[in-house]
Design a protein around this motif. Structure first.
Motif, short mmCIF file in Angstrom:
data_model
loop_
_atom_site.label_atom_id
_atom_site.label_comp_id
_atom_site.label_asym_id
_atom_site.label_seq_id
_atom_site.Cartn_x
_atom_site.Cartn_y
_atom_site.Cartn_z
N GLY A 288 0.80 -1.22 0.00
CA GLY A 288 0.00 0.00 0.00
C GLY A 288 0.82 1.26 0.00
O GLY A 288 0.33 2.34 0.32
N TYR A 289 2.10 1.13 -0.39
CA TYR A 289 2.99 2.30 -0.41
C TYR A 289 4.08 2.09 -1.45
O TYR A 289 4.58 0.98 -1.64
N GLY A 290 4.48 3.18 -2.10
CA GLY A 290 5.61 3.12 -3.02
C GLY A 290 5.85 4.44 -3.72
O GLY A 290 4.97 5.30 -3.77
N ARG A 291 7.04 4.59 -4.23
CA ARG A 291 7.42 5.76 -5.02
C ARG A 291 8.19 5.28 -6.24
O ARG A 291 9.21 4.60 -6.11
N ILE A 292 7.70 5.64 -7.42
CA ILE A 292 8.36 5.29 -8.68
C ILE A 292 8.69 6.58 -9.42
O ILE A 292 7.82 7.46 -9.55
N VAL A 293 9.91 6.70 -9.90
CA VAL A 293 10.31 7.82 -10.75
C VAL A 293 10.96 7.25 -12.01
O VAL A 293 11.98 6.54 -11.93
N ASN A 294 10.37 7.53 -13.14
CA ASN A 294 10.92 7.12 -14.42
C ASN A 294 11.64 8.30 -15.06
O ASN A 294 11.12 9.41 -15.07
N ILE A 295 12.82 8.04 -15.60
CA ILE A 295 13.59 9.11 -16.24
C ILE A 295 13.20 9.16 -17.72
O ILE A 295 13.54 8.26 -18.49
N ALA A 296 12.47 10.19 -18.09
CA ALA A 296 12.12 10.41 -19.49
C ALA A 296 13.14 11.40 -20.08
O ALA A 296 14.34 11.26 -19.84
N SER A 297 12.69 12.38 -20.82
CA SER A 297 13.60 13.35 -21.43
C SER A 297 12.78 14.49 -22.01
O SER A 297 11.62 14.30 -22.42
N ILE A 298 13.39 15.66 -22.08
CA ILE A 298 12.75 16.77 -22.77
C ILE A 298 12.51 16.41 -24.23
O ILE A 298 11.55 16.89 -24.85
#
Length: 246
Positions: free
Chosen positions: A131-141
């Motif tokens: 019931g908890y989490g943090r995801i960060v995906n690295i995209a690009s301009i």
């Protein structure tokens, strides 16, 4: 900015260098146990040994079986994963679309877009269970504005933005935040894959007149990984030095 990641386990792909390594250093320095995933197994093992609370795992994000194996090994060594920063990616060659090598285009999509899918697919079940989490995906301009002679890279990173927005909505009923960042170029080894003409083009488009510094990226990503980021999800955060037009 200070963070508290005590008691949490993070996966950082592409963690042996560049933005991934800079983020891993922030997470580790704030108390997280960090699993560094990288295709270069020897390098990632060496880097992990130099950081407290880190383990290195060889993983090819383009290969679902490899990602599954790395996930199982991470959970066995460090426990349940509550943070994921997906930084693994490649730029590929520069060429007009009409001349772009078909196999090369597929390779870039496999790493940048399918790789992001594979890693998100691996970490989400455990986050849903907790019931908890943090995801960060690295995209690009480039995924927002498109760079000429980089159709494969630009479209793969646009896909990462779309995937992030979709997954953020799917998990919005839980304390799971899924966001991406859209950085301008940072001077890392990814430049080795680009022509000087393309590097000069990217710099010319940045109003600040310089490339992104890795600690600048790591601090923003650190916040997106924190408990304090409790509302924003499915968003794209710019690190473009003023280049972004939307």
């Amino acid at each position: 900015m200070t963070f508290d990641f005590e008691g949490q386990t993070a996966v950082v792909t592409g963690g042996a260098q560049g933005i991934g390594l800079a983020v891993a250093q922030v997470l580790s320095g704030a108390g997280a146990k960090v699993a560094l995933w990288d295709r270069d197994a020897d390098l990632v093992a060496e880097v992990a040994r130099s950081m407290d609370g880190c383990e290195g795992f060889g993983a090819d994000v383009a290969d679902w079986d490899s990602v599954s194996e790395a996930m199982a090994a991470t959970e066995n060594a460090l426990g349940a994963v509550s943070i994921c920063v997906n930084s693994a990616g490649i730029a590929g060659s520069n060429s007009p679309l009409a001349d772009y090598d078909v196999a090369e285009f597929q390779r870039i999509v496999n790493v940048n877009l399918m790789g992001t899918f594979h890693v998100n697919r691996a970490v989400v079940p455990g986050m849903r269970k907790a019931g908890y989490g943090r995801i960060v995906n690295i995209a690009s301009i480039a995924g927002k504005e498109g760079n000429p002679n980089a159709s494969a890279y630009s479209s793969s990173k646009a896909g990462v933005i779309g995937l992030t927005k979709s997954l953020g909505k799917e998990l919005a009923d839980m304390d799971i935040a899924v966001n991406c960042v859209t950085p301008a170029a940072a001077r890392t080894r990814i430049f080795d894959q680009m022509s000087q003409e393309h590097i000069d083009y990217m710099l010319s488009k940045i109003p600040r007149g310089r490339f992104l510094e890795l600690p600048e990226a790591a601090q923003m990503i650190g916040f997106l990984c924190s408990r304090e980021n409790s509302f924003t999800t499915g968003a794209a955060f710019d690190l473009s030095g003023g280049r972004a037009t939307y």
